[in-house]
Design a protein around this motif. Structure first.
Motif, PDB file in Angstrom:
ATOM      1  N   GLN A 241       2.553  -7.287  10.429  1.00 12.45           N
ATOM      2  CA  GLN A 241       2.342  -8.546   9.693  1.00 12.45           C
ATOM      3  C   GLN A 241       1.491  -8.294   8.445  1.00 12.45           C
ATOM      4  N   ASN A 242       0.448  -7.499   8.609  1.00 13.95           N
ATOM      5  CA  ASN A 242      -0.399  -7.175   7.449  1.00 13.95           C
ATOM      6  C   ASN A 242       0.417  -6.517   6.341  1.00 13.95           C
ATOM      7  N   ARG A 243       1.312  -5.627   6.768  1.00 12.39           N
ATOM      8  CA  ARG A 243       2.134  -4.899   5.792  1.00 12.39           C
ATOM      9  C   ARG A 243       2.952  -5.885   4.965  1.00 12.39           C
ATOM     10  N   ALA A 244       3.486  -6.901   5.655  1.00 10.84           N
ATOM     11  CA  ALA A 244       4.298  -7.890   4.944  1.00 10.84           C
ATOM     12  C   ALA A 244       3.434  -8.831   4.100  1.00 10.84           C
ATOM     13  N   ARG A 245       2.264  -9.168   4.626  1.00  4.96           N
ATOM     14  CA  ARG A 245       1.429 -10.156   3.934  1.00  4.96           C
ATOM     15  C   ARG A 245       0.636  -9.557   2.776  1.00  4.96           C
ATOM     16  N   TYR A 246       0.220  -8.321   2.956  1.00 14.33           N
ATOM     17  CA  TYR A 246      -0.692  -7.716   1.980  1.00 14.33           C
ATOM     18  C   TYR A 246      -0.056  -6.450   1.390  1.00 14.33           C
ATOM     19  N   PRO A 247       0.748  -6.598   0.328  1.00 13.68           N
ATOM     20  CA  PRO A 247       1.367  -5.416  -0.276  1.00 13.68           C
ATOM     21  C   PRO A 247       0.287  -4.442  -0.735  1.00 13.68           C
ATOM     22  N   ALA A 248       0.373  -3.225  -0.221  1.00 17.03           N
ATOM     23  CA  ALA A 248      -0.727  -2.273  -0.408  1.00 17.03           C
ATOM     24  C   ALA A 248      -1.057  -2.050  -1.879  1.00 17.03           C
ATOM     25  N   ASP A 249      -0.013  -2.036  -2.726  1.00 22.17           N
ATOM     26  CA  ASP A 249      -0.291  -1.720  -4.132  1.00 22.17           C
ATOM     27  C   ASP A 249      -1.120  -2.803  -4.811  1.00 22.17           C
ATOM     28  N   ARG A 250      -1.102  -4.023  -4.258  1.00 23.73           N
ATOM     29  CA  ARG A 250      -1.868  -5.099  -4.893  1.00 23.73           C
ATOM     30  C   ARG A 250      -3.090  -5.498  -4.075  1.00 23.73           C
ATOM     31  N   ALA A 251      -3.004  -5.336  -2.775  1.00 22.24           N
ATOM     32  CA  ALA A 251      -4.060  -5.882  -1.921  1.00 22.24           C
ATOM     33  C   ALA A 251      -5.148  -4.877  -1.572  1.00 22.24           C
ATOM     34  N   HIS A 252      -4.870  -3.620  -1.822  1.00 23.75           N
ATOM     35  CA  HIS A 252      -5.849  -2.597  -1.424  1.00 23.75           C
ATOM     36  C   HIS A 252      -7.204  -2.864  -2.081  1.00 23.75           C
ATOM     37  N   GLY A 253      -8.226  -2.947  -1.258  1.00 23.03           N
ATOM     38  CA  GLY A 253      -9.578  -3.146  -1.777  1.00 23.03           C
ATOM     39  C   GLY A 253      -9.912  -4.577  -2.130  1.00 23.03           C
ATOM     40  N   SER A 254      -8.978  -5.490  -1.884  1.00 19.72           N
ATOM     41  CA  SER A 254      -9.215  -6.892  -2.240  1.00 19.72           C
ATOM     42  C   SER A 254      -9.481  -7.721  -0.992  1.00 19.72           C
ATOM     43  N   ALA A 255     -10.336  -8.729  -1.124  1.00  9.61           N
ATOM     44  CA  ALA A 255     -10.638  -9.616   0.000  1.00  9.61           C
ATOM     45  C   ALA A 255      -9.801 -10.890  -0.064  1.00  9.61           C
ATOM     46  N   ARG A 256      -8.872 -10.977  -1.011  1.00  6.34           N
ATOM     47  CA  ARG A 256      -8.077 -12.204  -1.133  1.00  6.34           C
ATOM     48  C   ARG A 256      -7.192 -12.411   0.086  1.00  6.34           C
ATOM     49  N   LYS A 257      -6.926 -13.686   0.383  1.00  4.22           N
ATOM     50  CA  LYS A 257      -6.049 -14.005   1.511  1.00  4.22           C
ATOM     51  C   LYS A 257      -4.597 -13.898   1.071  1.00  4.22           C
ATOM     52  N   TYR A 258      -3.713 -13.819   2.084  1.00  7.16           N
ATOM     53  CA  TYR A 258      -2.321 -13.501   1.791  1.00  7.16           C
ATOM     54  C   TYR A 258      -1.556 -14.509   0.925  1.00  7.16           C
ATOM     55  N   PRO A 259      -1.929 -15.820   0.897  1.00  8.75           N
ATOM     56  CA  PRO A 259      -1.157 -16.703   0.002  1.00  8.75           C
ATOM     57  C   PRO A 259      -1.193 -16.222  -1.451  1.00  8.75           C
ATOM     58  N   HIS A 260      -2.265 -15.534  -1.785  1.00 12.73           N
ATOM     59  CA  HIS A 260      -2.382 -15.023  -3.153  1.00 12.73           C
ATOM     60  C   HIS A 260      -1.236 -14.079  -3.500  1.00 12.73           C
ATOM     61  N   TYR A 261      -0.705 -13.405  -2.483  1.00 10.47           N
ATOM     62  CA  TYR A 261       0.322 -12.396  -2.743  1.00 10.47           C
ATOM     63  C   TYR A 261       1.740 -12.912  -2.523  1.00 10.47           C
ATOM     64  N   GLN A 262       1.839 -14.155  -2.059  1.00 12.92           N
ATOM     65  CA  GLN A 262       3.173 -14.648  -1.719  1.00 12.92           C
ATOM     66  C   GLN A 262       4.058 -14.793  -2.945  1.00 12.92           C
ATOM     67  N   ALA A 263       3.510 -15.395  -3.996  1.00 12.68           N
ATOM     68  CA  ALA A 263       4.265 -15.472  -5.236  1.00 12.68           C
ATOM     69  C   ALA A 263       3.948 -14.203  -6.020  1.00 12.68           C
ATOM     70  N   GLY A 264       4.662 -13.165  -5.714  1.00 10.99           N
ATOM     71  CA  GLY A 264       4.388 -11.872  -6.340  1.00 10.99           C
ATOM     72  C   GLY A 264       4.762 -11.888  -7.810  1.00 10.99           C
TER      73      GLY A 264
END
Ligand SMILES: Nc1ccn([C@H]2C[C@H](O)[C@@H](COP(=O)(O)OP(=O)(O)OP(=O)(O)O)O2)c(=O)n1
Length: 162
Positions: free
Chosen positions: A121-144
């Motif tokens: 689930q994390n893999r799908a919610r938090y794309p590593a190239d954008r989420a690595h090192g970030s504390a943002r929640k997954y909605p931030h990454y939904q609209a890629g």
């Protein structure tokens, strides 16, 4: 803090302390989770399986986790910990693991399987190239970003994508 205080009250209201030495070798009530401001109300709610025994065991888990989390946040430079401090940390982290395994067993959760599923689930919610090192929640990454945005980078230097 308000919702956490409510959660604390509701837990203390519905859960009975196990009694001196009965489960945890202590007659002192666990720390009130309201003190741990970084724990969300939902986390408290979802961690509670058994309103009696489980509630108090969860208090122990949450208190240990919160205490450890605060410790770790206060001492971010892990490599320079003294050997004694590291040993104490190892002991506390072990407590968290043991409480967690016990809680999972009590709630009939297959923890290894659940953790693997959560990683998916994390893999799908938090794309590593954008989420690595970030504390943002997954909605931030939904609209890629669009392909063009990915290619060209942020359009506004004041508002980087992340
Ligand atoms: N940049 C990030 C941020 C988080 N995570 C992972 C670590 C945790 O396993 C999980 C974060 O769990 P949260 O409970 O904070 O959030 P969820 O993504 O599970 O959402 P929800 O709070 O709705 O359950 O995601 C990650 O891999 N990379």
């Amino acid at each position: 803090i308000h919702t956490q205080t409510k959660a604390c009250k509701s837990m203390y209201g519905t859960c009975q302390p196990p009694g001196p030495g009965r489960f945890w070798g202590s007659d002192s009530p666990p720390l009130c989770p309201a003190a741990h401001t970084w724990l969300s109300y939902r986390e408290l709610e979802t961690s509670r399986c058994d309103p009696h025994l489980g509630g108090w065991r969860d208090h122990q888990l949450i208190s240990s986790a919160a205490g450890n989390g605060q410790l770790l946040m206060a001492r971010a430079g892990l490599p320079d910990w003294a050997p004694g401090e590291r040993a104490a940390l190892a002991e506390e982290l072990s407590d968290v693991l043991l409480y967690l395994v016990s809680l999972a067993q009590q709630c009939r959760v297959d923890l290894p399987r659940a953790a693997l599923r959560k990683l998916d689930q994390n893999r799908a919610r938090y794309p590593a190239d954008r989420a690595h090192g970030s504390a943002r929640k997954y909605p931030h990454y939904q609209a890629g970003p669009t392909d063009a945005q990915r290619r060209d980078g942020p359009t506004d230097p004041c508002c980087p994508q992340d």
